[in-house]
Design an enzyme around this catalytic site. Structure first.
Site, PDB file in Angstrom:
ATOM      1  N   HIS A  49       0.727  -1.174  -0.017  1.00 60.33           N
ATOM      2  CA  HIS A  49      -0.105  -0.229   0.080  1.00 60.33           C
ATOM      3  C   HIS A  49       0.618   1.253  -0.076  1.00 60.33           C
ATOM      4  CE1 HIS A  49      -4.065  -1.720   1.025  1.00 60.33           C
ATOM      5  NE2 HIS A  49      -3.521  -2.287   0.107  1.00 60.33           N
ATOM      6  N   GLU A  98       3.335 -34.082  -2.071  1.00 62.66           N
ATOM      7  CA  GLU A  98       1.895 -33.616  -2.568  1.00 62.66           C
ATOM      8  C   GLU A  98       2.123 -32.835  -3.937  1.00 62.66           C
ATOM      9  OE1 GLU A  98      -1.534 -33.891  -0.754  1.00 62.66           O
ATOM     10  OE2 GLU A  98      -0.337 -35.637  -1.294  1.00 62.66           O
ATOM     11  N   LYS A 138     -15.544  -7.314  -7.666  1.00 65.77           N
ATOM     12  CA  LYS A 138     -14.722  -7.884  -8.360  1.00 65.77           C
ATOM     13  C   LYS A 138     -14.158  -9.265  -7.803  1.00 65.77           C
ATOM     14  CE  LYS A 138     -11.782  -7.666 -12.691  1.00 65.77           C
ATOM     15  NZ  LYS A 138     -11.685  -6.848 -13.528  1.00 65.77           N
ATOM     16  N   ASP A 139     -13.640  -9.083  -6.573  1.00 66.08           N
ATOM     17  CA  ASP A 139     -12.996 -10.016  -5.847  1.00 66.08           C
ATOM     18  C   ASP A 139     -14.137 -10.919  -5.470  1.00 66.08           C
ATOM     19  OD1 ASP A 139     -10.326  -9.307  -6.133  1.00 66.08           O
ATOM     20  OD2 ASP A 139     -10.409  -7.837  -4.397  1.00 66.08           O
ATOM     21  N   SER A 163      -1.200  -0.616  -5.458  1.00 66.12           N
ATOM     22  CA  SER A 163      -1.257  -1.936  -6.548  1.00 66.12           C
ATOM     23  C   SER A 163      -0.673  -1.703  -7.894  1.00 66.12           C
ATOM     24  CB  SER A 163      -2.342  -2.278  -6.723  1.00 66.12           C
ATOM     25  OG  SER A 163      -3.271  -2.506  -5.394  1.00 66.12           O
TER      26      SER A 163
END
Lengths: 185, 426
Positions: free
Chosen positions: B219, B291, B247-248, B223
Site C-alpha cells: 500500500h 503432494e 470484482k473480488d 497496486s
C-alpha cells in the site's frame, strides 16, 4: 570538583562512564538471553526415554546361511544377514578403488564372524528402507540391497555401488554376547 | 498511505466517531481495503488471487482449529484419531476433506498469484519488498504444508518426514546431529510428530502476520496493474470499495465453486492411497511422492544423480532444491528492464511461457518414479529453470526492445475501449 575531573578525563580517552554502563548492561542481558536459549534448543534433542532404547539384543540362531532378518534398533530398521561363502568371496573380489565409499568386508564385520553382516536398513541417500532382506525381494544389480525410492544398489557387503546414495549402509556398534546372541548399541 | 486523492474516513455516527478517536481500527480497514484505497482502474481477474489466497488461509485456519479439537498428536493414536474424525465426529469427514483440499486450493491460487507477478513484473521497483515478503510467505506455506501432511501418521506422512528431514543429513559434518535434533530421535516418531503439530498450529499465524507486512508494503506504492505504468492522477484509479470488493467477490464465488466441487466429488483426487495405511517404520512404500505442489522442487532434488566437483550428488540435490526458491529473492535485481508488463515485452513474454512449460515438465518428472526418461527430463528441466533466471533473464532485459507504451493507465484503457467499439461497429 572530583566528578568534573572524572568527566573530562573520560572524554579525553573517548570513553564515558555511561558507555561502560550501556555495554555492561546489554552484555549482561545478552548472556542471560543466551542462557535461556540453551534449554530451549536442547529440549529438541532426543529425550531420555528415546535414548533408553539405545541397545537391543537379538537372537540370530535361526538365521540360515543366505537368509536375513529385519529387526529394529532405536526405532530404525536393522538388517542381520548370514552371508554365504559365495557372497563373501564376491565382496572380497571387488577392488577398493571401484568403491564410492571404500571399505573391505573385514572392516564391516567382526573377526571370525565375517558371515554376519549387520547394518542399518536405512538408505544413506534419504533414509528409505532398502529391499533385499526378505525372501524374494529385489536385491539390486550387485546381489545385496536395492533402495526403490531413488534407485541405490548395494553389494553383498552392503556397500554402495550405484545410484545417488553417498555412503555404505551404516554398521551400528554391536557385540557378540555368544555365538547366537548379539547386542546392538 | 498511497495517493493524495484517497478518500478520508469520516465517521457519521457518534459511536463510530468515539471509537475512531480511541482506536482508529475502522479507519485502518477503510484505508486498507475500503473506499480509502485508490486502485488502478484496469486490473484484470489475475489481480483476484491475492484476496483468494487470504480467503484460503482463513479457511485453513478455521478448519484446522476445529480439527485440532478432535485430533491426537501421539504416534500411537494419531492415525486412529484421524479415522475417528472421518467416521465418528459429526461432519468430521467434511471438515477434514475441506482442510485437505483447502491446502491444494491455497497452493493453486498462490502459484497463480506468483505467476501473475512474474508476467506483469510486479516484483520490480518500487514493489521489491512486496515480492520479498511474498517469497517468505511461500516458504512458510511449504513448511506448514509439509508438517501438516505428517500429522495423519500414514505411510506417506512417515516416509515424507523421513525423506525431508533426510535433506538435512546431506550437510557435511553436522548434518546427522542436526537431523537427530530436528526429529528428537533417530527416526520420525512421537517426538517429531508432537513438534510438527505444535509448529503446524503456529506457522499459519506467522503467515498471517507476514501477510499484514506484505499488504502494508504494497500500500505504500499502491497496486500494480496490467500495463505496468504507474498511477499518474486520480482518473487512473477507482476506490477499492465498491469496485474491487465486487470484482473480488465474484472471484471468491468461482473459487468456492471449484473448491466445493473438489471437496465433495473427488476429495482424494490429489492425495495418495498409501496415506490411508498406518505408518510402518520397517517398510517403505514402493513409490514415494510428495503432494503435487512440491513436484517441481522434488524433480530438481532428484535431478542430481552424479557427484560433481567435490560435492556429492545428495548435497547437490538439496542445494539445488533450496536454491530454486532462494533464487526468487534475487529476481528484482536479475531483471533490469524498466518495463514491467510482459504485454510490452515481446521477447521476455516468450521466455515467460517457456518457463511455465518448464515448470510443468518438472512437475511431471517429480510425480514419476526416478527412472529414465524422467531422470534426463528433470535434468534438462532443472538446468533450464536456473538458466532462465541466471542467464536468459539478465540478457533479455538488456537486449530487448519494448513495444511502444501508452502514456497513462487511462490512455491505455480508452485506446482499448476505442478498439473494441470500432470493431463492434465494423
Amino acid at each position: 570538583m572530583a566528578s568534573e575531573t572524572d568527566t573530562t578525563a573520560g572524554i579525553e580517552d573517548g570513553v564515558r562512564r555511561r558507555d561502560f554502563i550501556n555495554i555492561a548492561a546489554v552484555s549482561f542481558a545478552g548472556v542471560g538471553a543466551a542462557a535461556v536459549v540453551l534449554p530451549l534448543v536442547n529440549q529438541m534433542n532426543p529425550s531420555a526415554d528415546v535414548l533408553a532404547l539405545s541397545s537391543t539384543e537379538i537372537d540370530i540362531s535361526a538365521i540360515q546361511s543366505g537368509q536375513a532378518i529385519k529387526t529394529s534398533w532405536r526405532k530404525q530398521p536393522v538388517f542381520v544377514r548370514n552371508l554365504t561363502p559365495v557372497e563373501i568371496a564376491e565382496a572380497k573380489k571387488v577392488p577398493l578403488g571401484d568403491l564410492r565409499d571404500p571399505q573391505t568386508i573385514d572392516e564391516r564385520t567382526k573377526p571370525g564372524k565375517e558371515n554376519w553382516l549387520i547394518t542399518l536398513g536405512v538408505c544413506t541417500h534419504l533414509g528409505c528402507v532398502p529391499l533385499g532382506a526378505a525372501e524374494g525381494e529385489n536385491r539390486g544389480d550387485f546381489g545385496g540391497y536395492f533402495c526403490p525410492c531413488h534407485g541405490s544398489h548395494y553389494d553383498t557387503a552392503a556397500r554402495i555401488r550405484k545410484g545417488p546414495a553417498p555412503k555404505n549402509l551404516v554398521v551400528p556398534p554391536y557385540e557378540f554376547n555368544s555365538d547366537t546372541v548379539v547386542t546392538i548399541g | 498511505m498511497s495517493f493524495p486523492w484517497a478518500k478520508n474516513y469520516e465517521p457519521q455516527q457518534p459511536l463510530m466517531k468515539w471509537l475512531d478517536e480511541k482506536l482508529p481500527l475502522p479507519r485502518l480497514v477503510y484505508n486498507a481495503i475500503g473506499a480509502g484505497y485508490p486502485v488502478p482502474r484496469n486490473l484484470n481477474y489475475f489481480w483476484n488471487f491475492g484476496v483468494l489466497a487470504g480467503v484460503a488461509l482463513v479457511i485453513q485456519i478455521v478448519t484446522g482449529i476445529v480439527l485440532a479439537m478432535h485430533y491426537a498428536a501421539n504416534a500411537g493414536v494419531a492415525f486412529n484419531s484421524v479415522e475417528h474424525i472421518m467416521r465418528d465426529v459429526n461432519a468430521g469427514w467434511f471438515i477434514r476433506y475441506a482442510h485437505m483440499n483447502g491446502a491444494s486450493m491455497f497452493f493453486i491460487v498462490v502459484y497463480l498469484h506468483i505467476f501473475r507477478g512474474l508476467y506483469y513484473g510486479s516484483y520490480k521497483a518500487p514493489r521489491e519488498m512486496v515480492w520479498l515478503l511474498g517469497v517468505v510467505i511461500f516458504l512458510l506455506m511449504m513448511a506448514t504444508a509439509f508438517m501438516g501432511y505428517v500429522l495423519p501418521w500414514g505411510q506417506m506422512s512417515f516416509w515424507g518426514a523421513q525423506v525431508i528431514t533426510g535433506f538435512f543429513s546431506a550437510i557435511p559434518v553436522v548434518g546427522d546431529p542436526i537431523r537427530v535434533w530436528l526429529l528428537g530421535g533417530f527416526a520420525p516418531d512421537n517426538a517429531a510428530l508432537n513438534r510438527f503439530f505444535s509448529l503446524h498450529y503456529l506457522l499459519p499465524f506467522v503467515i498471517a502476520g507476514v501477510i499484514i507486512l506484505h499488504i502494508w508494503a504494497l500500500h505504500i506504492p499502491g497496486s500494480s496493474n496490467p500495463t505496468g505504468i504507474e498511477v499518474k492522477d486520480e482518473q487512473d484509479t477507482v476506490p477499492f470499495h465498491p469496485y474491487y470488493t465486487a470484482k473480488d467477490g465474484f472471484g471468491v464465488g468461482v473459487f468456492l465453486l471449484i473448491f466445493v466441487a473438489l471437496t465433495f466429488f473427488s476429495p482424494n483426487l490429489l492425495g495418495h492411497p498409501d496415506n490411508y495405511i498406518q505408518a510402518n517404520p520397517l517398510s517403505t512404500p514402493a513409490h514415494i511422492v510428495p503432494e503435487w505442489y512440491f513436484w517441481p522442487f522434488y524433480a530438481i532434488l532428484r535431478a542430481f544423480t552424479f557427484n560433481f566437483l567435490w560435492i556429492d550428488a545428495k548435497l547437490w540435490g538439496v542445494i539445488a532444491m533450496f536454491a530454486a526458491i532462494a533464487l526468487l529473492f534475487f529476481l528484482p535485481w536479475l531483471d533490469s528492464s524498466p518495463v514491467k508488463s510482459s504485454n510490452y515485452r515481446p521477447l521476455y513474454r516468450i521466455f515467460f511461457w517457456i518457463l511455465m512449460a518448464d515448470i510443468v515438465l518438472l512437475a511431471v518428472c517429480g510425480m514419476k518414479p526416478a527412472e529414465q526418461p524422467w531422470v534426463i527430463f528433470s535434468q534438462i528441466g532443472a538446468a533450464y529453470y536456473f538458466a532462465h533466471f541466471l542467464i536468459i533473464l539478465p540478457i533479455v532485459s538488456r537486449i530487448e526492445r519494448p513495444l511502444p507504451m501508452p502514456n497513462s493507465i487511462t490512455e491505455a484503457v480508452l485506446a482499448k475501449h476505442a478498439d473494441t467499439s470500432s470493431a463492434a461497429t465494423a
